[in-house]
Each structure stands twice: as C-alpha cells, then as structure tokens.
Enzyme design. Structure first.
Site, PDB file in Angstrom:
ATOM      1  N   ASP A   1     -11.416   2.465   3.570  1.00  0.00           N
ATOM      2  CA  ASP A   1     -11.516   0.649   3.510  1.00  0.00           C
ATOM      3  C   ASP A   1     -13.118   0.328   3.632  1.00  0.00           C
ATOM      4  OD1 ASP A   1      -9.074  -0.675   3.402  1.00  0.00           O
ATOM      5  OD2 ASP A   1      -8.749  -0.875   5.641  1.00  0.00           O
TER       6      ASP A   1
ATOM      7  N   LYS B   1       0.696  -1.227   0.233  1.00  0.00           N
ATOM      8  CA  LYS B   1       0.020  -0.197  -0.091  1.00  0.00           C
ATOM      9  C   LYS B   1       0.835   1.142  -0.096  1.00  0.00           C
ATOM     10  CE  LYS B   1      -3.872  -2.479   2.261  1.00  0.00           C
ATOM     11  NZ  LYS B   1      -4.496  -2.828   3.365  1.00  0.00           N
TER      12      LYS B   1
ATOM     13  N   GLN C   1      -4.829  -1.776   9.288  1.00  0.00           N
ATOM     14  CA  GLN C   1      -4.276  -3.195   8.747  1.00  0.00           C
ATOM     15  C   GLN C   1      -5.267  -4.279   9.554  1.00  0.00           C
ATOM     16  OE1 GLN C   1      -3.289  -3.699   5.517  1.00  0.00           O
ATOM     17  NE2 GLN C   1      -4.143  -5.660   5.986  1.00  0.00           N
TER      18      GLN C   1
END
Ligand code: ADP
Length: 301
Positions: A121, A54, A98
């Site tokens: 997300d 990322k 994450q």
C-alpha cells in the site's frame, strides 16, 4: 464535442493480464506464486467490499491470498503482533491492513509495523520518505493507478498544468507528488506544473484554479463539486470520488464521483466514469505492487 471515456475496467484488465502472464512464467519455472495477506479489522461494509475485490483480483492474476478478519474490539497490541508475524513470514510477499482501523488503534503505528519490503500500500513511513525523495518505493495504488491511466491513454503530463483537488495522505498528496516531480528520477514522475486545492481553497477561487488544468484530478468526496463551467475545453478529468447517493428517479442508492459527469463530459477531452474508472485500476495496481514485492525489485537496506 463529447469527451472520450477512459474505461477503467478495460485498462485494469490489461494490467491484471500482464501480471497474470508474468506470474505464469514464474510458476512454469517452478517458483511458488506471489502471496498477498490482507488484514481487515471489523466489518465496515465499504472495507469489506474493497477487501473482497482485492481477493478476487488475486484469484484472477494467480496471486495466492490470505484474508484475516479480526473482530472490531481487537487490541492494537494484538494487531501489531500479527503484522509482525506476517512481516517475518517467508510465505508472505505483500501485506496490507485495510484502512480505516477502529478508533482505539493508531493508524500510523499500524502502517509502520508492516515491513517496508512488503508494504504494497506504500503507507509505511520508509516508503513515504523514499517516494518523497524521488527514490523507487511502493507507491499507494490509487495515485499510481491514476498515472497508469494517463500513460496508457496517451495523456501527456510533461510541462502541462495539473490540478489536484484533495490533499489526503493516501491519495491527493502522493498524486500531486507523482504529477509534479522530475521524470528523470526513479519515480518517473510527470513534470507537470501542479496545483493542490483543498478544503480551505475559497469556493469562489476553486474555479480559477480548475480552469487552468490540462489534467484535473478530483479526490474530495463531494458529489458534483466540479461542474462544466469550472473546466477548460479538452481537459483530462480523473474522478477519484466514490460517493453513495440516492438516485432521484429510482429512489435507489447509487455510486457517483465528485464530478458532474453529464455536464463536464461535454467540455472535457477525456473523463473517467464512476463506477468503472479509477476504482478497478486501484485494485489492478495493488496486484502489480504485490508482484513487485515478490520480485524484490525495491531494496531496503
Ligand atoms: P481521499 O481519501 O479520497 O483522498 P479524504 O476524505 O481523505 O479523501 O480527503 C478529502 C480531501 O478533500 C481533503 O484533503 C480536503 O482538504 C479536500 N476537500 C474538502 N472539501 C474541499 C473543497 N470544497 N474543495 C477542494 N478540496 C476539498
């Protein structure tokens, strides 16, 4: 007939180049570039690899990034206060933690602590709620990326039969939403007749469903679950599985999907490889979501 291989690396590059060009435009106007903050708790090797990818994509597209790695014993309270601080910061456009987080931390609380306008997300309950009611929202990068693969490869979903194997909240469920919902609304969904299979679909029945698919998406985590006899001629197969297995010949570890690529690619019309299929597109989609957050294209009143 051999299936056309859907090149995730190439599609991801196109997507990232589009994001990059747009950011260059903003920067040329004198605006600061978009910023993504990534929080990682602990040192899980898979998580570390995802975070690295990322950050690398941020560099490529011109998004500035901050990676915060917290020790595995970090308290939930500390993590939540850090999320709040970053959610409140004008310097941060996109913010993600994450997953998975360590067991002593409640994942749902973490997802809901990220401000919905920075929730690239799409895991905050506000975004999930908007998404499930066909409103514009941040959509998780993997399912959004799958729709992007289909669109860019000219694979029609309207009125087709889609089968999704797997019903996880981050992949299978949102993907089934995107495939089945009405394309006239803000989510621009696929209008496909959509079937969801999961761990309680009797194994002998799974094939009856997968055989009906014009579009078959597999996100299960079982290497080789889908074999050639389970698919219809010409089907578009999207393999989201990422499984680490030992190569019989070399004895080394390698990545494989949930689909028996060799067999199924002889029957399918289109197929994504693993690696080099959905993985890179997920990362590119996250960049696109970060740009969307920066542009404040989605409103949360
Ligand atoms: P991901 O995050 O990639 O979606 P998860 O491990 O969270 O993966 O979820 C795996 C999903 O696969 C679950 O929804 C589960 O019900 C489904 N699943 C497990 N075994 C089977 C099976 N034999 N056939 C179809 N689906 C299955």
């Amino acid at each position: 007939a051999a299936a056309k291989i859907l090149d995730g690396v190439a599609i991801a590059k196109d997507m990232k180049d589009e994001v990059k060009a747009e950011i260059e435009g903003f920067v040329a106007e004198g605006r600061r570039p978009p910023n993504l903050c990534v929080i990682q708790v602990g040192e899980d090797p898979a998580s570390k690899a995802y975070v690295t990818n990322k950050i690398k994509a941020c560099k490529y597209t011109g998004i500035t990034s901050e990676k915060i790695v917290l020790p595995v014993e970090t308290t939930e309270e500390h993590l939540l206060s850090l999320i709040k601080e970053k959610s409140d910061s004008d310097e941060v456009d996109g913010l993600l933690v994450q997953l998975p987080v360590p067991k002593h931390i409640t994942e749902r609380k973490v997802c809901n602590a990220v401000h919905p306008s920075k929730d690239v997300d799409g895991f905050n309950i506000i975004n999930i709620g908007k998404f499930c009611s066909d409103q514009k929202s941040f959509v998780p990068a993997t399912p959004a990326g799958v729709m992007e693969i289909l669109r860019r490869s000219g694979i029609e979903t309207f009125g087709k039969n889609a089968v999704v194997c797997g019903r996880s909240k981050n992949v299978g469920m949102p993907l089934a939403m995107l495939l089945h919902a009405d394309g006239v609304y803000e989510t621009k969904a696929g209008d496909a007749t959509t079937t969801i299979c999961h761990r309680y679909t009797p194994p002998e029945q799974l094939k009856l469903f997968t055989k009906t698919a014009d579009i078959l998406v597999v996100a299960v985590g079982i290497p080789g679950l889908i074999t050639a006899d389970m698919v219809k001629e010409g089907v578009a197969v999207i393999d989201i599985g990422i499984n680490r297995v030992k190569d019989e010949k070399t004895g080394k570890m390698k990545l494989v999907g949930d689909v028996d690529f060799e067999g199924v690619s002889k029957v399918a019309g289109h197929i994504t490889p693993v690696p080099g299929g959905v993985g890179p597109i997920t990362v590119a989609m996250l960049m696109k979501n970060t740009l969307t957050a920066y542009k404040k294209e989605i409103t949360f009143e």
